[in-house]
Design a protein around this motif. Structure first.
Motif, PDB file in Angstrom:
ATOM      1  N   SER A 289       0.158  15.460 -80.811  1.00 56.02           N
ATOM      2  CA  SER A 289       1.402  14.745 -80.850  1.00 56.02           C
ATOM      3  C   SER A 289       1.637  13.903 -79.384  1.00 56.02           C
ATOM      4  N   ALA A 290       2.871  13.279 -79.505  1.00 63.16           N
ATOM      5  CA  ALA A 290       3.128  12.295 -78.081  1.00 63.16           C
ATOM      6  C   ALA A 290       3.441  13.438 -77.220  1.00 63.16           C
ATOM      7  N   ASP A 291       4.208  14.442 -77.403  1.00 59.73           N
ATOM      8  CA  ASP A 291       4.322  15.548 -76.435  1.00 59.73           C
ATOM      9  C   ASP A 291       3.042  15.893 -75.847  1.00 59.73           C
ATOM     10  N   ASP A 292       1.924  16.311 -76.516  1.00 62.14           N
ATOM     11  CA  ASP A 292       0.724  16.820 -76.007  1.00 62.14           C
ATOM     12  C   ASP A 292       0.137  15.531 -75.025  1.00 62.14           C
ATOM     13  N   ALA A 293       0.226  14.115 -75.568  1.00 61.90           N
ATOM     14  CA  ALA A 293      -0.345  13.238 -74.767  1.00 61.90           C
ATOM     15  C   ALA A 293       0.378  12.848 -73.638  1.00 61.90           C
ATOM     16  N   TRP A 294       1.570  13.206 -73.437  1.00 59.88           N
ATOM     17  CA  TRP A 294       2.497  12.995 -72.339  1.00 59.88           C
ATOM     18  C   TRP A 294       2.260  14.055 -71.266  1.00 59.88           C
ATOM     19  N   ALA A 295       2.149  15.307 -71.783  1.00 56.24           N
ATOM     20  CA  ALA A 295       1.733  16.539 -71.018  1.00 56.24           C
ATOM     21  C   ALA A 295       0.410  16.118 -70.048  1.00 56.24           C
ATOM     22  N   ARG A 296      -0.662  15.772 -70.813  1.00 50.04           N
ATOM     23  CA  ARG A 296      -2.025  15.327 -70.276  1.00 50.04           C
ATOM     24  C   ARG A 296      -1.708  14.303 -69.301  1.00 50.04           C
ATOM     25  N   ILE A 297      -0.974  13.207 -69.800  1.00 49.26           N
ATOM     26  CA  ILE A 297      -0.881  11.983 -68.667  1.00 49.26           C
ATOM     27  C   ILE A 297      -0.238  12.649 -67.279  1.00 49.26           C
ATOM     28  N   ARG A 298       0.848  13.386 -67.687  1.00 53.40           N
ATOM     29  CA  ARG A 298       1.547  13.887 -66.440  1.00 53.40           C
ATOM     30  C   ARG A 298       0.600  14.743 -65.747  1.00 53.40           C
ATOM     31  N   ALA A 299      -0.384  15.460 -66.304  1.00 55.00           N
ATOM     32  CA  ALA A 299      -1.241  16.168 -65.818  1.00 55.00           C
ATOM     33  C   ALA A 299      -2.357  15.530 -64.819  1.00 55.00           C
ATOM     34  N   ARG A 328       9.087   7.935 -74.050  1.00 53.14           N
ATOM     35  CA  ARG A 328       9.355   8.862 -72.984  1.00 53.14           C
ATOM     36  C   ARG A 328       9.126   7.793 -71.502  1.00 53.14           C
ATOM     37  N   LEU A 329       8.302   7.027 -71.559  1.00 54.40           N
ATOM     38  CA  LEU A 329       8.084   6.127 -70.305  1.00 54.40           C
ATOM     39  C   LEU A 329       9.357   5.572 -69.925  1.00 54.40           C
ATOM     40  N   ARG A 330      10.209   5.158 -71.023  1.00 58.04           N
ATOM     41  CA  ARG A 330      11.363   4.342 -70.591  1.00 58.04           C
ATOM     42  C   ARG A 330      12.304   5.341 -70.382  1.00 58.04           C
ATOM     43  N   THR A 331      12.642   6.332 -71.036  1.00 60.13           N
ATOM     44  CA  THR A 331      13.659   7.315 -70.688  1.00 60.13           C
ATOM     45  C   THR A 331      13.488   7.962 -69.503  1.00 60.13           C
ATOM     46  N   GLU A 332      12.294   8.169 -68.779  1.00 63.18           N
ATOM     47  CA  GLU A 332      12.095   8.641 -67.644  1.00 63.18           C
ATOM     48  C   GLU A 332      11.794   7.772 -66.359  1.00 63.18           C
ATOM     49  N   GLY A 333      12.168   6.532 -66.796  1.00 60.03           N
ATOM     50  CA  GLY A 333      12.246   5.259 -65.822  1.00 60.03           C
ATOM     51  C   GLY A 333      11.004   4.874 -65.143  1.00 60.03           C
ATOM     52  N   PHE A 334       9.899   4.959 -65.955  1.00 60.44           N
ATOM     53  CA  PHE A 334       8.671   4.572 -65.480  1.00 60.44           C
ATOM     54  C   PHE A 334       8.738   2.921 -66.097  1.00 60.44           C
ATOM     55  N   SER A 335       7.846   2.046 -65.558  1.00 61.63           N
ATOM     56  CA  SER A 335       7.760   0.882 -65.630  1.00 61.63           C
ATOM     57  C   SER A 335       6.364   0.464 -66.355  1.00 61.63           C
ATOM     58  N   THR A 336       5.485   1.413 -66.011  1.00 64.92           N
ATOM     59  CA  THR A 336       4.041   1.073 -66.660  1.00 64.92           C
ATOM     60  C   THR A 336       3.551   2.703 -66.818  1.00 64.92           C
ATOM     61  N   LEU A 337       2.406   2.664 -67.575  1.00 63.46           N
ATOM     62  CA  LEU A 337       2.170   4.047 -67.873  1.00 63.46           C
ATOM     63  C   LEU A 337       1.257   4.555 -66.680  1.00 63.46           C
ATOM     64  N   ALA A 338       0.757   3.669 -66.018  1.00 64.62           N
ATOM     65  CA  ALA A 338      -0.029   4.270 -64.765  1.00 64.62           C
ATOM     66  C   ALA A 338       0.898   4.879 -63.721  1.00 64.62           C
ATOM     67  N   GLU A 339       1.985   4.593 -63.743  1.00 68.35           N
ATOM     68  CA  GLU A 339       3.114   5.043 -62.744  1.00 68.35           C
ATOM     69  C   GLU A 339       3.341   6.527 -63.191  1.00 68.35           C
ATOM     70  N   ALA A 340       2.931   7.113 -64.385  1.00 69.59           N
ATOM     71  CA  ALA A 340       3.497   8.301 -64.742  1.00 69.59           C
ATOM     72  C   ALA A 340       2.375   9.158 -64.527  1.00 69.59           C
ATOM     73  N   VAL A 341       0.983   8.695 -64.506  1.00 69.52           N
ATOM     74  CA  VAL A 341      -0.286   9.638 -64.403  1.00 69.52           C
ATOM     75  C   VAL A 341      -0.087  10.401 -63.346  1.00 69.52           C
ATOM     76  N   GLY A 342      -0.287  11.631 -63.556  1.00 67.26           N
ATOM     77  CA  GLY A 342      -0.453  12.715 -62.283  1.00 67.26           C
ATOM     78  C   GLY A 342       0.985  13.185 -61.849  1.00 67.26           C
ATOM     79  N   THR A 343       2.121  12.660 -62.476  1.00 64.58           N
ATOM     80  CA  THR A 343       3.409  12.986 -62.092  1.00 64.58           C
ATOM     81  C   THR A 343       4.065  14.379 -62.151  1.00 64.58           C
ATOM     82  N   GLY A 344       3.323  15.192 -63.043  1.00 66.06           N
ATOM     83  CA  GLY A 344       3.928  16.476 -63.308  1.00 66.06           C
ATOM     84  C   GLY A 344       2.857  17.510 -62.485  1.00 66.06           C
ATOM     85  N   ARG A 345       1.820  17.090 -61.927  1.00 63.15           N
ATOM     86  CA  ARG A 345       0.995  17.971 -60.884  1.00 63.15           C
ATOM     87  C   ARG A 345       1.930  18.655 -59.798  1.00 63.15           C
TER      88      ARG A 345
END
Length: 345
Positions: A289-299, A328-345
Motif C-alpha cells: 500500500s501507499a502507507d507501507d511505501a511511505w513508512a519505508r521512505i520515512r525510515a 502524503r508528500l503534499r499534505t506533509e509539506g514536502f516539495s520533493t520525495l528526496a526531502e522525505a527520505v529518513g524523516t521518520g528515523r
C-alpha cells in the motif's frame, strides 16, 4: 477494476507457476497503452539514476527479461529483471511456488530457474530505452566459485542495463547467503570492483532480512569500502511467523508478502542506522500500500520495490501507491520525495 487487474484476478485461479508463465506471455503480446505521466513531485534520483517515480518492480517476475516492454508500461519508476545465472538451469523440482492466500504471502523455492546469461543479454540488447531497467545477478547452483559467476554476469551485461544488482540473499541456492559474511563479501566485492573498472553503471547489493543489526552494519561498511552504489533491503525470509494460517506455511523456501513486512522494515532501519545517509537504500518486502511505501521512505529508503503484492492487488497497485505518495508528500509539506527520505528515523 482495470483490465490488467481483472487479468491478475483470473490468473489467481490457476496453478501459480502456470499463472506466472501466462502473465509473462500476456505482457509480451498485449498492446498496453503508455502510462500517464507521473506527478513531478515523485521524481527522484537514486545512485545517479533519474527515476520518474520511486516505485520499482523487484526481481523475480521477469527472470529472463522477456517482457520488459510490457512491464515498462505499467507505471513503474524502474524495473528489475532476473535473477540470471551464467549457465541456464532448470531450478528446483516442482511444485516450487505456493500462494498463501489467507496470509497474503508467497513461498518460493524456484532455485534461480532461468535461460542463462547469453539469452538474457540478447533480450536486454532490445530493451525499452525510455525505462530504467536493472539486472539481478545470481550464481549457478553447482558452481564452485560463486563470486566468479557474479563477475561473469557483470562483464557480460556491461552497457545493457541501467544498474546491476548482486543477489547474495536468495535462500534457494546452497551456500549463497554465506557470501554475506565479511570475509566472503570482501572477496566478492573486491573482484567485482576490479571487473567493473571505470564503468559508471551502478552496482547494488541485495541482502537478506534474516540478519542481525550487527551483520547488516558489517555489510554496509563493506559495501561502502568497495564502492557499491546502493543496498536493496531485503530478500525473502526463511522465518515462519506463528501468525501464518495457510496450509502451505510449512513449505520450504523463501517467504514473501505481507508477513515479511515487519522483518523487512526492521532490516531497513538497521541498514539506515548503519549507513547514516552514506549509501542509498531501496526497500522491498511486504509493501502492499501507499502507507507501507511511505513508512519505508520515512525510515530511510530512497525508493521501494514490489512483487508479491501485485499477485493479490493486481498491477493497479502501482498507480495507487504513486497517488498515495503524492498526497502524503503534499499534505506533509514536502516539495520533493528526496526531502522525505529518513524523516521518520
Amino acid at each position: 477494476m482495470g483490465l490488467t487487474d481483472l487479468g491478475a484476478a483470473l490468473l489467481r485461479t490457476l496453478d501459480p507457476e502456470t499463472a506466472h508463465r501466462l502473465a509473462i506471455r500476456a505482457l509480451q503480446v498485449t498492446p498496453l497503452p503508455a502510462p500517464a505521466a507521473d506527478d513531478p513531485i515523485l521524481r527522484t534520483r537514486v545512485a545517479g539514476l533519474d527515476l520518474p517515480n520511486p516505485v520499482g518492480l523487484a526481481a523475480g517476475l521477469d527472470k529472463n527479461g522477456e517482457a520488459l516492454h510490457g512491464l515498462a508500461r505499467l507505471g513503474f519508476g524502474f524495473v528489475e529483471c532476473g535473477s540470471v545465472t551464467p549457465l541456464a538451469q532448470p531450478g528446483n523440482p516442482k511444485p516450487r511456488l505456493f500462494r498463501l492466500y489467507e496470509d497474503r504471502a508467497i513461498i518460493n523455492r524456484m532455485g534461480f530457474n532461468n535461460a542463462g546469461l547469453e539469452a538474457f543479454a540478447d533480450r536486454l540488447a532490445h530493451r525499452p530505452r525510455t525505462a530504467v531497467i536493472g539486472a539481478n545477478l545470481g550464481a549457478n547452483k553447482d558452481t564452485e566459485d560463486k563470486a566468479a559467476d557474479y563477475v561473469k554476469g557483470l562483464i557480460r551485461l556491461k552497457g545493457l542495463a541501467d544498474y546491476v544488482t548482486v543477489n547474495v540473499s536468495s535462500p534457494n541456492t546452497p551456500g549463497l547467503r554465506a557470501l554475506q559474511g565479511r570475509a566472503a563479501l570482501d572477496d566478492l566485492l573486491g573482484r567485482l570492483a576490479e571487473a567493473r573498472g571505470d564503468d559508471p553503471t551502478p552496482v547494488f547489493l541485495k541482502i537478506a532480512p534474516d540478519l542481525t543489526p550487527d551483520e547488516i552494519a558489517l555489510i554496509a561498511e563493506a559495501s561502502l569500502d568497495h564502492g557499491l552504489d546502493a543496498l536493496i533491503v531485503s530478500n525473502t525470509t526463511l522465518d515462519r511467523p506463528d501468525s501464518l494460517r495457510s496450509a502451505h506455511r510449512g513449505e520450504a523456501g523463501g517467504l514473501s508478502g505481507a508477513p515479511l513486512k515487519t522483518r523487512a522494515g526492521d532490516a531497513l532501519r538497521a541498514a539506515a542506522d548503519a549507513s547514516a545517509g552514506r549509501l542509498p537504500l531501496i526497500a522491498v518486502g511486504g509493501i502492499e500500500s501507499a502507507d507501507d511505501a511511505w513508512a519505508r521512505i520515512r525510515a530511510g529508503a530512497s525508493a521501494i520495490q514490489v512483487y508479491s503484492a501485485l499477485i493479490y492487488e493486481g498491477p493497479g497497485l502501482v498507480s495507487r501507491i504513486k497517488s498515495g505518495l503524492t498526497d502524503r508528500l503534499r499534505t506533509e509539506g514536502f516539495s520533493t520525495l528526496a526531502e522525505a527520505v529518513g524523516t521518520g528515523r
